[in-house]
Design an enzyme around this catalytic site. Structure first.
Site, PDB file in Angstrom:
ATOM      1  N   LEU A   1      -4.853   1.825  -5.124  1.00 33.98           N
ATOM      2  CA  LEU A   1      -5.665   1.519  -4.106  1.00 33.98           C
ATOM      3  C   LEU A   1      -6.550   2.489  -3.736  1.00 33.98           C
ATOM      4  O   LEU A   1      -6.325   3.826  -3.994  1.00 33.98           O
ATOM      5  CB  LEU A   1      -4.905   1.526  -2.835  1.00 33.98           C
ATOM      6  CG  LEU A   1      -3.680   0.334  -2.795  1.00 33.98           C
ATOM      7  CD1 LEU A   1      -3.115   0.397  -1.323  1.00 33.98           C
ATOM      8  CD2 LEU A   1      -4.094  -0.724  -2.979  1.00 33.98           C
TER       9      LEU A   1
ATOM     10  N   ARG B   1     -13.292  -1.260  -8.369  1.00 33.03           N
ATOM     11  CA  ARG B   1     -12.101  -1.293  -7.650  1.00 33.03           C
ATOM     12  C   ARG B   1     -12.161  -1.343  -6.031  1.00 33.03           C
ATOM     13  O   ARG B   1     -11.620  -2.174  -5.554  1.00 33.03           O
ATOM     14  CB  ARG B   1     -11.666   0.117  -7.918  1.00 33.03           C
ATOM     15  CG  ARG B   1     -10.125   0.271  -7.257  1.00 33.03           C
ATOM     16  CD  ARG B   1      -9.490   1.527  -7.490  1.00 33.03           C
ATOM     17  NE  ARG B   1     -10.003   2.588  -7.393  1.00 33.03           N
ATOM     18  CZ  ARG B   1      -9.355   3.913  -7.001  1.00 33.03           C
ATOM     19  NH1 ARG B   1      -8.180   3.990  -7.305  1.00 33.03           N
ATOM     20  NH2 ARG B   1      -9.913   5.113  -6.751  1.00 33.03           N
TER      21      ARG B   1
ATOM     22  N   ASP C   1       1.923   8.257  -5.633  1.00 36.79           N
ATOM     23  CA  ASP C   1       3.282   8.436  -5.564  1.00 36.79           C
ATOM     24  C   ASP C   1       3.658   9.807  -4.643  1.00 36.79           C
ATOM     25  O   ASP C   1       4.354  10.477  -4.787  1.00 36.79           O
ATOM     26  CB  ASP C   1       3.821   8.433  -6.677  1.00 36.79           C
ATOM     27  CG  ASP C   1       4.012   7.093  -7.451  1.00 36.79           C
ATOM     28  OD1 ASP C   1       3.995   6.249  -6.606  1.00 36.79           O
ATOM     29  OD2 ASP C   1       4.059   7.238  -8.521  1.00 36.79           O
TER      30      ASP C   1
ATOM     31  N   ASN D   1      11.466  -7.117  -5.398  1.00 34.49           N
ATOM     32  CA  ASN D   1      11.618  -6.355  -4.252  1.00 34.49           C
ATOM     33  C   ASN D   1      11.040  -7.358  -2.981  1.00 34.49           C
ATOM     34  O   ASN D   1      11.677  -7.329  -1.929  1.00 34.49           O
ATOM     35  CB  ASN D   1      10.873  -5.162  -4.338  1.00 34.49           C
ATOM     36  CG  ASN D   1      11.801  -3.667  -4.626  1.00 34.49           C
ATOM     37  OD1 ASN D   1      13.014  -3.823  -4.079  1.00 34.49           O
ATOM     38  ND2 ASN D   1      11.440  -3.060  -5.660  1.00 34.49           N
TER      39      ASN D   1
ATOM     40  N   HIS E   1       8.936   3.669  -5.314  1.00 35.90           N
ATOM     41  CA  HIS E   1       9.057   4.365  -6.514  1.00 35.90           C
ATOM     42  C   HIS E   1      10.404   4.593  -7.168  1.00 35.90           C
ATOM     43  O   HIS E   1      11.090   5.078  -6.269  1.00 35.90           O
ATOM     44  CB  HIS E   1       8.413   5.540  -6.468  1.00 35.90           C
ATOM     45  CG  HIS E   1       7.983   6.083  -7.785  1.00 35.90           C
ATOM     46  ND1 HIS E   1       7.096   5.640  -8.715  1.00 35.90           N
ATOM     47  CD2 HIS E   1       8.376   7.229  -8.365  1.00 35.90           C
ATOM     48  CE1 HIS E   1       7.065   6.361  -9.674  1.00 35.90           C
ATOM     49  NE2 HIS E   1       8.008   7.465  -9.696  1.00 35.90           N
TER      50      HIS E   1
ATOM     51  N   ASN F   1       5.277   2.064  -0.211  1.00 28.37           N
ATOM     52  CA  ASN F   1       5.235   1.685  -1.605  1.00 28.37           C
ATOM     53  C   ASN F   1       6.656   2.258  -2.027  1.00 28.37           C
ATOM     54  O   ASN F   1       7.519   3.093  -1.262  1.00 28.37           O
ATOM     55  CB  ASN F   1       4.391   2.639  -2.345  1.00 28.37           C
ATOM     56  CG  ASN F   1       4.528   2.113  -3.968  1.00 28.37           C
ATOM     57  OD1 ASN F   1       4.593   1.009  -4.462  1.00 28.37           O
ATOM     58  ND2 ASN F   1       4.451   3.389  -4.866  1.00 28.37           N
TER      59      ASN F   1
ATOM     60  N   MET G   1       0.501  -2.836  -9.443  1.00 28.09           N
ATOM     61  CA  MET G   1       0.305  -1.875 -10.525  1.00 28.09           C
ATOM     62  C   MET G   1      -1.339  -1.457 -10.512  1.00 28.09           C
ATOM     63  O   MET G   1      -1.782  -0.848 -11.348  1.00 28.09           O
ATOM     64  CB  MET G   1       0.403  -2.507 -11.999  1.00 28.09           C
ATOM     65  CG  MET G   1       1.941  -2.924 -11.981  1.00 28.09           C
ATOM     66  SD  MET G   1       3.224  -1.710 -11.600  1.00 28.09           S
ATOM     67  CE  MET G   1       2.844  -0.510 -12.866  1.00 28.09           C
TER      68      MET G   1
END
Length: 200
Positions: free
Chosen positions: A93, A65, A145, A14, A109, A107, A90
């Site tokens: 966030l 993280r 998502d 992408n 999906h 993003n 992957m």
């Protein structure tokens, strides 16, 4: 000129399509300012360097993280990014990261969200027996998502499909959808009302 930042983890197909469309003017008045991965072996980093783009590896191993996210955010802000595109990134966030770039993170999906969020979306669609699936470009929010949908493309599941053939046809549509969504967002001629994008 708008600055795009790309976050990727793998081969970056992408990303390569976005880069091609920026170079050809299909995504006008934009440039890819920085490509970032936490994996030194990500194929997309090699592709970026081959294309003459600035690419940076920010390792995540043995880091909390949010500490890693702060390093990535600092890099993106140094490069004055206007839009961040996750291209097979992957890592989730942190909510803190998302708040630094409200309505500036996209993003893609490989399903028609809200169906089949998370990993192995094509496998989920195939196993479920759906007749139609596709891909979704959406704004990133604090949930997986989940953010408002910008563009969706449908793909019919054929009788002789297997997971691999279905995934390949979805990927073709991802390459179309992502650039469409980038142009919509960079043009800025929309409002988000609830979960819906509306156009004046």
């Amino acid at each position: 000129m708008k600055n795009i930042g790309i976050l990727l983890s793998g081969r970056g197909s992408n990303f390569e399509t976005i880069a091609k469309n920026v170079a050809s003017g299909k995504i006008p008045s934009a440039r890819i300012a920085i490509v970032v991965s936490y994996r030194a072996d990500a194929g997309g980093i090699e592709s970026a360097r081959r294309l003459g783009l600035e690419a940076m590896v920010i390792p995540s191993k043995a880091k909390a993280r949010e500490d890693h996210d702060r390093e990535v955010v600092e890099t993106l802000k140094q490069h004055k990014v206007d839009l961040i595109c996750l291209a097979g990134y992957m890592r989730l966030l942190s909510p803190w990261f998302v708040k630094q770039f409200p309505r500036q993170i996209l993003n893609i999906h490989p399903s028609l969200l809200p169906a089949f969020p998370g990993l192995e979306a094509q496998e989920q669609a195939f196993a479920y027996g759906v007749k139609v699936t596709g891909c979704t470009v959406h704004f990133v929010d604090e949930e997986l998502d989940h953010g408002p949908i910008i563009v969706q493309k449908t793909v019919t599941v054929l009788a002789d499909d297997d997971e691999r053939s279905l995934s390949a046809r979805i990927l073709e549509q991802e390459h179309v959808a992502y650039s469409e969504a980038i142009n919509i967002v960079l043009e800025g001629n929309f409002k988000v009302v609830g979960r819906r994008l509306t156009y004046p």
